[in-house]
Design an enzyme around this catalytic site. Structure first.
Site, mmCIF file in Angstrom:
data_model
loop_
_atom_site.group_PDB
_atom_site.id
_atom_site.type_symbol
_atom_site.label_atom_id
_atom_site.label_comp_id
_atom_site.label_asym_id
_atom_site.label_seq_id
_atom_site.Cartn_x
_atom_site.Cartn_y
_atom_site.Cartn_z
ATOM 1 N N TRP A 36 -33.256 17.617 32.610
ATOM 2 C CA TRP A 36 -32.038 18.302 32.755
ATOM 3 C C TRP A 36 -31.981 18.901 34.457
ATOM 4 O O TRP A 36 -31.823 19.564 35.649
ATOM 5 C CB TRP A 36 -31.311 18.677 32.426
ATOM 6 C CG TRP A 36 -30.773 18.006 31.378
ATOM 7 C CD1 TRP A 36 -30.530 17.808 30.084
ATOM 8 C CD2 TRP A 36 -29.669 17.184 31.832
ATOM 9 N NE1 TRP A 36 -30.097 16.331 30.052
ATOM 10 C CE2 TRP A 36 -29.375 16.128 30.619
ATOM 11 C CE3 TRP A 36 -28.678 16.308 32.896
ATOM 12 C CZ2 TRP A 36 -28.239 15.297 30.611
ATOM 13 C CZ3 TRP A 36 -28.207 15.592 33.132
ATOM 14 C CH2 TRP A 36 -27.739 14.275 31.686
ATOM 15 N N ASP A 93 -29.327 27.470 33.285
ATOM 16 C CA ASP A 93 -28.797 26.220 32.131
ATOM 17 C C ASP A 93 -28.682 26.321 31.137
ATOM 18 O O ASP A 93 -29.745 25.683 30.372
ATOM 19 C CB ASP A 93 -29.380 24.695 32.993
ATOM 20 C CG ASP A 93 -28.174 23.317 32.855
ATOM 21 O OD1 ASP A 93 -27.059 24.119 31.619
ATOM 22 O OD2 ASP A 93 -28.529 22.922 32.810
ATOM 23 N N LYS A 95 -20.606 20.904 24.464
ATOM 24 C CA LYS A 95 -21.719 21.125 23.644
ATOM 25 C C LYS A 95 -21.751 22.218 22.538
ATOM 26 O O LYS A 95 -20.612 21.807 21.519
ATOM 27 C CB LYS A 95 -23.508 21.576 24.333
ATOM 28 C CG LYS A 95 -23.699 20.612 25.321
ATOM 29 C CD LYS A 95 -23.808 19.538 25.075
ATOM 30 C CE LYS A 95 -24.832 19.103 26.531
ATOM 31 N NZ LYS A 95 -25.272 17.587 26.767
#
Length: 362
Positions: free
Chosen positions: A104, A174, A198
């Site tokens: 990511w 992030d 999440k």
């Protein structure tokens, strides 16, 4: 909690059962209004109260300082991969450093390269055997406009618990897979952003905490929908926001508060992760290749000693009510995501199944 199915999906992840039950009750008749919250005008007083309370609860949970704006935005985490450089590289300084720790952070780097002088800084050492460990002291440019990193990489199962030392350069995180799982000192960051799917709520929504001095720096060609200043000036309602996701996020915030807040969440998450890692470490049938000092509490990848058994493991675990355990194609094997809503009972059920499977296939 009476539950026979446990969802270990990395995202969209499971939601707290109590939250889903409340949302179900209110789905067609919110607050006695006779309509769904999805049907309310985002500018009406009823929904404005929902939005304001969600922001208040998030500020309280994360102890967000007054000099930070809390934004509820579109586009999830990937939307922020573009929004961050568009908002911070609008002046003469086009330099930004990206600490690479997995898939990511690499994706965020690729997006940022469209907007400036972007430098990659290696943060993880990958061994020939597929193992992962952290670079001890990554170095960043002192004149960068910001440093970006991802403290938890869901695919590789790598989590950073210490902050990168940037020498005063604004730190952007992030936190899609970290937010609300443990306390963080918001004042140490210029920007924190997170996709909701999440630990917050349904996919599509993103939450952004941005320090006031970083507003108003956007590139002229930044779309209004991604401009932090425009979003802040319009109370996250420059256009119609994802109202139902925002509402559900608010319910999750209240649920976390009722559980005891982020300190309680951290204790629960540490207990769950330790229970699973301890079993894996004591087994000669399963293995985890991430160094112990950077093992993710949220995402636990593991491998079977014989990859030929992977298909049987997945089929039998699904029959046992343990869902979404297949590892990402990049690393293979298995992955169990243990976000806030996953109870300890779910992890114990997984370990009990793993024990049975190992005995059957020893």
């Amino acid at each position: 909690m009476d539950k026979s199915v446990y969802n270990f999906c990395a995202g969209p992840a499971m939601l707290p059962v109590d939250v889903m039950a409340q949302a179900q009750r209110e789905f067609v008749n919110f607050a006695g209004l006779g309509v769904s919250v999805m049907e309310l005008s985002h500018r009406g007083k009823e929904y404005m109260a929902v939005a304001a309370e969600a922001e208040k609860d998030l500020r309280e949970l994360m102890q967000v300082p007054d000099n930070y704006k809390v934004l509820f935005m579109h586009g999830g985490g990937r939307g922020q991969f573009a929004a961050v450089p568009m908002n911070l590289l609008g002046g003469a300084n086009l330099k930004a450093d990206y600490l690479l720790s997995g898939n990511w952070s690499q994706a965020a780097l690729a997006e940022a390269k469209k907007y400036g002088d972007i430098q990659a800084v290696e943060g993880v050492i990958k061994g020939d055997d597929g193992s992962f460990s952290l670079v001890a002291a990554p170095q960043f440019r002192a004149d960068a406009a910001y440093v970006h990193y991802c403290p938890n990489e869901t695919i590789e199962g790598v989590e950073m618990f210490d902050l990168p030392q940037t020498g005063g350069v604004p730190l952007v995180a992030d936190m899609s897979s970290t937010i609300l799982s443990r306390p963080v000192d918001v004042s140490q960051f210029g920007i924190i952003y997170a996709g909701a799917q999440k630990n917050i709520g349904p996919s599509g929504l993103s939450v952004v905490l941005v320090r006031d001095d970083l507003l108003g720096k956007a590139r002229p060609d930044t779309p209004g929908i991604f401009d932090y200043q425009v979003t802040a000036d319009n109370d996250s309602m420059f256009n119609t926001p994802p109202t139902y996701s925002w509402y559900l996020a608010g319910l999750v915030f209240k649920w976390i508060k009722a559980q005891g807040g982020l300190q309680a969440m951290e204790a629960r998450n540490l207990e769950k992760a330790s229970f699973l890692y301890d079993y894996i470490d004591a087994s000669d049938f399963y293995s985890n290749k991430v160094a112990k000092n950077c093992r993710s509490r949220m995402n636990v990848p593991f491998q079977l000693k014989d990859a030929a058994l992977d298909a049987a493991f997945l089929a039998e675990s699904k029959e046992a009510g343990l869902l979404a355990l297949k590892g990402h194609r990049i690393v293979g094997g298995m992955r169990a995501s243990l976000y806030n809503a996953m109870p300890l009972e779910g992890v114990k059920a997984l370990v009990a199944f793993m024990e049975r499977f190992a005995k059957q296939h020893a």
